[in-house]
Scaffold this motif. Sequence first.
Motif, mmCIF file in Angstrom:
data_model
loop_
_atom_site.group_PDB
_atom_site.id
_atom_site.type_symbol
_atom_site.label_atom_id
_atom_site.label_comp_id
_atom_site.label_asym_id
_atom_site.label_seq_id
_atom_site.Cartn_x
_atom_site.Cartn_y
_atom_site.Cartn_z
ATOM 1 N N LYS A 1 4.267 2.409 -3.093
ATOM 2 C CA LYS A 1 3.393 2.779 -3.789
ATOM 3 C C LYS A 1 3.757 2.681 -5.540
ATOM 4 C CE LYS A 1 0.937 5.726 -2.048
ATOM 5 N NZ LYS A 1 0.218 7.151 -1.569
ATOM 6 N N GLY A 2 2.917 1.947 -6.347
ATOM 7 C CA GLY A 2 3.217 1.822 -7.661
ATOM 8 C C GLY A 2 3.950 0.617 -8.071
ATOM 9 N N ALA B 1 1.234 -1.859 3.327
ATOM 10 C CA ALA B 1 0.121 -1.782 2.658
ATOM 11 C C ALA B 1 -0.936 -2.449 3.587
ATOM 12 C CB ALA B 1 0.263 -2.729 1.447
ATOM 13 N N TYR C 1 -1.045 2.307 0.794
ATOM 14 C CA TYR C 1 0.192 1.938 0.546
ATOM 15 C C TYR C 1 1.029 3.040 1.259
ATOM 16 C CZ TYR C 1 -1.752 -1.159 -2.881
ATOM 17 O OH TYR C 1 -2.448 -2.286 -3.533
ATOM 18 N N ASP D 1 4.478 5.417 0.818
ATOM 19 C CA ASP D 1 4.956 6.040 -0.350
ATOM 20 C C ASP D 1 6.094 5.276 -1.020
ATOM 21 O OD1 ASP D 1 4.505 9.197 1.004
ATOM 22 O OD2 ASP D 1 3.188 8.102 -0.010
ATOM 23 N N THR E 1 1.202 -4.477 -4.842
ATOM 24 C CA THR E 1 -0.081 -4.594 -4.721
ATOM 25 C C THR E 1 -0.594 -5.596 -3.881
ATOM 26 O OG1 THR E 1 -0.173 -3.996 -6.893
ATOM 27 C CG2 THR E 1 -2.235 -4.967 -6.281
#
Length: 118
Positions: free
Chosen positions: A65-66, A49, A60, A62, A69
């Motif tokens: 991601k999600g 990130a 980010y 892949d 943070t």
Amino acid sequence: QVQLVESGGGLVQAGGSLRLSCAASGGTFSIYAMGWFRQAPGKEREFAADISFSGGRTGYADSVKGRFTISRDNGKNMVYLQMNSLKPEDTAVYYCAAGLFRGSYGFWGQGTQVTVSA
């Protein structure tokens, strides 16, 4: 010259969370883009990130991601990586990096170990 010190690594069960911190000193923190990278045993270091100098832009991989943070506090010279829903494949040494541009990092921390058990 910027010095970076990571902390917050440890052992966690799959599905758990960790928050990594990176403390910066020795430079004007607010002018640097910051990144988090990781290196698993036997593998190349990979991008996780990054965040712009102002915090207005983030990016980010892949694979995270999600779940991860990135954030920063320029008043405290700190950058963070909140990691949720951790998986065993997230096990790695995590490194903090600083550079004048996202994607171009000249300063690195010593790393902090994250181990996720199944």
